[in-house]
Motif scaffolding. Sequence first.
Motif, PDB file in Angstrom:
ATOM      1  N   LYS A 193       0.857  -1.190   0.000  1.00  0.00           N
ATOM      2  CA  LYS A 193       0.000   0.000   0.000  1.00  0.00           C
ATOM      3  C   LYS A 193       0.895   1.242   0.000  1.00  0.00           C
ATOM      4  N   SER A 223       2.343   5.063   0.422  1.00  0.00           N
ATOM      5  CA  SER A 223       2.173   6.102   1.436  1.00  0.00           C
ATOM      6  C   SER A 223       1.346   7.243   0.841  1.00  0.00           C
ATOM      7  N   SER A 224       0.910   8.166   1.692  1.00  0.00           N
ATOM      8  CA  SER A 224       0.111   9.286   1.192  1.00  0.00           C
ATOM      9  C   SER A 224       0.932  10.152   0.239  1.00  0.00           C
ATOM     10  N   THR A 236       1.002   8.343  -3.039  1.00  0.00           N
ATOM     11  CA  THR A 236      -0.313   8.453  -3.669  1.00  0.00           C
ATOM     12  C   THR A 236      -0.479   9.821  -4.316  1.00  0.00           C
ATOM     13  N   ALA A 237      -0.052  10.881  -3.620  1.00  0.00           N
ATOM     14  CA  ALA A 237      -0.144  12.230  -4.178  1.00  0.00           C
ATOM     15  C   ALA A 237       0.702  12.341  -5.443  1.00  0.00           C
TER      16      ALA A 237
END
Length: 134
Positions: A30, A32-33, A36-37
């Motif tokens: 998954k 990380s934020s 993802t950004a």
Amino acid sequence: MSVSRRQMITAMGGAASAFLLERCWRSLSKPSSAQTAQMRAGFGALRPDPDGILDLPEGFRYRVLSQAGQRMDDGYRVPSAFDGMGAFQAPDGHIILVRNHELSPSDRLGTQAAASFMYDSRCKGGTTTVILDP
């Protein structure tokens, strides 16, 4: 068809293992934020290539190593249909690039010009090797 208890337990254990492995993989992979950004933002708009070969985002570049049809050192021509490659470090610091080619029957059995692409008429493909000096 009857299923023994052993077969049923084995099947259930396999299914449970697959489920748990898939869940572990998802949790480990998954992003990380921040990742993802970055994925959402991408690398920016493509800029038109003045040579018309490959449009890339700002800050990216490419280098053409060879093109299909060019004459190689061994006298043969570079085949088309590159579909995979691997790069390896040579002991002298050079880079060895091995490219795989999938050739169609017309590449092997067509005109005389196509015959200059052949390495082995019994095969549907092969590899070419490029030695690069970084």
